[in-house]
Design a protein around this motif. Structure first.
Motif, short mmCIF file in Angstrom:
data_model
loop_
_atom_site.label_atom_id
_atom_site.label_comp_id
_atom_site.label_asym_id
_atom_site.label_seq_id
_atom_site.Cartn_x
_atom_site.Cartn_y
_atom_site.Cartn_z
N GLY A 328 40.97 30.93 10.74
CA GLY A 328 40.54 31.53 11.94
C GLY A 328 40.23 30.70 13.22
N MET A 329 39.22 30.84 13.85
CA MET A 329 39.06 29.98 14.93
C MET A 329 38.66 28.49 14.52
SD MET A 329 35.30 31.40 15.94
CE MET A 329 35.00 30.38 17.27
N THR A 330 38.32 28.10 13.35
CA THR A 330 38.43 26.65 13.01
C THR A 330 39.81 26.01 13.13
OG1 THR A 330 38.33 27.50 10.61
CG2 THR A 330 36.14 27.01 11.78
N ASP A 331 40.77 26.86 12.69
CA ASP A 331 42.21 26.11 12.67
C ASP A 331 43.11 26.42 13.96
OD1 ASP A 331 43.84 28.54 11.86
OD2 ASP A 331 42.29 28.52 10.43
N GLY A 362 39.44 36.23 11.82
CA GLY A 362 39.26 35.07 10.78
C GLY A 362 38.08 35.01 10.10
N ARG A 363 37.73 34.33 9.30
CA ARG A 363 36.41 34.44 8.39
C ARG A 363 35.33 33.75 8.90
NH1 ARG A 363 36.89 30.52 3.37
NH2 ARG A 363 34.60 31.26 3.21
N CYS A 364 35.07 33.14 9.99
CA CYS A 364 34.01 32.61 10.73
C CYS A 364 33.03 33.78 11.16
CB CYS A 364 34.39 31.92 12.06
SG CYS A 364 35.24 30.48 11.75
N CYS A 365 31.60 33.33 11.24
CA CYS A 365 30.56 34.24 11.49
C CYS A 365 30.66 34.28 12.76
CB CYS A 365 29.32 33.84 10.83
SG CYS A 365 29.32 34.03 9.05
N ASN A 401 35.24 21.98 11.83
CA ASN A 401 34.47 22.26 10.51
C ASN A 401 33.36 23.16 10.64
OD1 ASN A 401 35.39 18.93 9.86
ND2 ASN A 401 36.04 20.38 8.20
N TYR A 402 33.51 24.19 11.87
CA TYR A 402 32.41 25.13 11.97
C TYR A 402 32.48 26.01 10.69
CZ TYR A 402 30.25 29.19 13.88
OH TYR A 402 29.22 30.09 14.31
N ASN A 403 31.19 26.28 10.27
CA ASN A 403 31.00 26.93 9.04
C ASN A 403 31.32 26.03 7.75
OD1 ASN A 403 31.62 30.62 9.84
ND2 ASN A 403 29.77 29.21 10.47
#
Length: 441
Positions: A328-331, A362-365, A401-403
């Protein structure tokens, strides 16, 4: 309902109905290397480098193409850029360290940045970089002082804000008057900077630089930049007697991301830039300067694909079906930052017709962690593989590396061979630099 997408480079749909890149089955790559996974098509990457080289340096040996490292830089990328005869534009000591560790020749590296540290400037001078691109008066004085301390003379360019509004997202437009970058032309700061640099014994002022923005799809913006900058150089010569040897017009050429994007070709871009400079050279009887360009996105973006594994789904009848992937937004932060649009395909069902329209989350919160809205796909299931195209630029380089998510691996594919050029992070990597104070033990 259409699931037609534009396949680029060596992409094809193989006999198994799977997406293939560089002769490698994407399903096999995901099985052996895991997901999310960045895949880089080496053949397309090199082809883009060669087209740039031929369009500029190949036509005039004095002109120079610098790859904009901020788009994507790892050791293997630096080696490929060197192989193809291009130089490098770096914007930090870290990018410079990667380039030098890869054995890249320092004299073909230009150091950019609007707030370089004293340590980065000293590092660049010690290493013998080809040019330092000075961004502001603070930096002009800082570089001059450090050159005095080191008893060196620095070859520099001055970054100019030419006051051109490029039609791109406001966050990636950089040449306008209201910009954090460069000496402003409109209020006279740029000309004063030229005079100050010429007066210093510690500078060899080679020329000027500008960059008007990114993901630009209209050639007229580049033509205007060439004309405006040549008018400035003619004025600077009239006022100071100095004749610039180099004109760096930055990068910014856009690429195809999704339907509606119609970027100029590399060759059309080169003609537009060179013709605008040549016209003004004739008008001002000005010796043609060495033209330098700094493409990044248009070299590496089309060569990159990110592969994800599909997990959970949420169907809201009559509204939307959300399909979640393991990244998601991390990559890929670009959709969240710039509302960037992408196309994709279900890699293990690449030959199948679309049966539904889904939105990829994506899987981020974060509710804003969306990768693609309204993507036509075959009927999807958990475990399917989603490939998103044109992710070679500003995906890995902006990853986080968020979350506490891990950065993906990067694999380089060519003629059926796959080489990992960045290992997947581990949880050990994630906490390697953490420290517990004694009082918490």
């Amino acid at each position: 309902m259409s699931s037609k997408v534009r396949l680029q480079g060596t992409m094809r749909i193989n006999d198994k109905g799977h997406l293939e890149i560089g002769g490698c089955d994407v399903v096999d790559l995901a099985a052996s290397l895991g997901t999310p996974l960045y895949i880089l098509d080496e053949a397309l990457l090199r082809q883009n480098c060669r087209r740039y080289y031929q369009a500029f340096t190949g036509q005039n040996e004095n002109d120079l193409v610098l790859y904009a490292s901020k788009a994507f830089l790892v050791l293997a990328m630096a080696r490929i850029i060197q192989d193809e005869g291009l130089g490098l534009d770096v914007v930090s000591g870290g990018e410079l360290a990667i380039a030098l560790t890869a054995g890249f020749p320092a004299e073909k590296i230009f150091l950019h940045g609007n707030n370089k540290s004293a340590a980065e400037i000293r590092y660049a001078l010690r290493c013998g970089v080809g040019r330092i691109v000075v961004d502001n008066y603070y930096e002009l004085e800082l570089v001059e002082r450090i050159c005095g301390e080191m008893a060196l003379k620095a070859a520099i360019l001055l970054r100019i804000a030419p006051g051109i509004e490029a039609h791109s997202h406001s966050y990636i437009s950089t040449g306008q008057v209201d910009s954090k970058f460069g000496f402003t032309m409109e209020n006279g700061d740029a000309l004063r900077a030229v005079k100050k640099a010429l007066a210093s014994p510690h500078f060899e002022l080679k020329g000027v630089h500008c960059h008007i923005g990114s993901q630009i799809l209209e050639l007229e913006a580049f033509r205007l930049a060439g004309r405006v900058m040549m008018d400035f150089l003619a004025e600077a010569r009239q006022r100071t007697g100095w004749t610039a040897e180099e004109l760096d017009l930055g990068g910014g050429l856009g690429v195809y991301y999704s339907e509606g994007d119609d970027p100029p070709t590399i060759e059309e871009y080169a003609r537009a830039v060179k013709e605008s400079v040549a016209d003004k050279c004739r008008e001002h009887a000005f010796p043609r300067p060495r033209i330098i360009v700094e493409p990044g996105r248009s070299i590496v973006s089309p060569a990159g694909t990110t592969v994800y594994t599909i997990g959970s789904m949420k169907d809201i009848p009559g509204i939307r079906k959300y399909v979640a992937v393991d990244g998601g937004m991390t990559d890929n932060p670009r959709p969240a930052l710039y509302q960037a649009k992408y196309e994709g395909i279900i890699a293990n069902k690449a030959a199948e017709e679309a049966a539904e329209v889904v939105s990829i989350t994506g899987r981020c919160c974060e509710s804003g962690d969306m990768l693609i809205w309204d993507l036509p796909v075959p009927r999807v299931e958990a475990g399917d593989l989603l490939a998103i195209f044109s992710t070679g630029a500003y995906n890995y380089s902006m990853s986080s590396n968020y979350n506490a998510l891990l950065r993906p691996a990067v694999v380089l594919v060519l003629d059926g061979k796959a080489d990992v050029i960045v290992e997947r992070e581990t949880w050990g990597d994630l906490i390697r630099n953490h420290r517990l104070p004694e009082r918490l033990l």
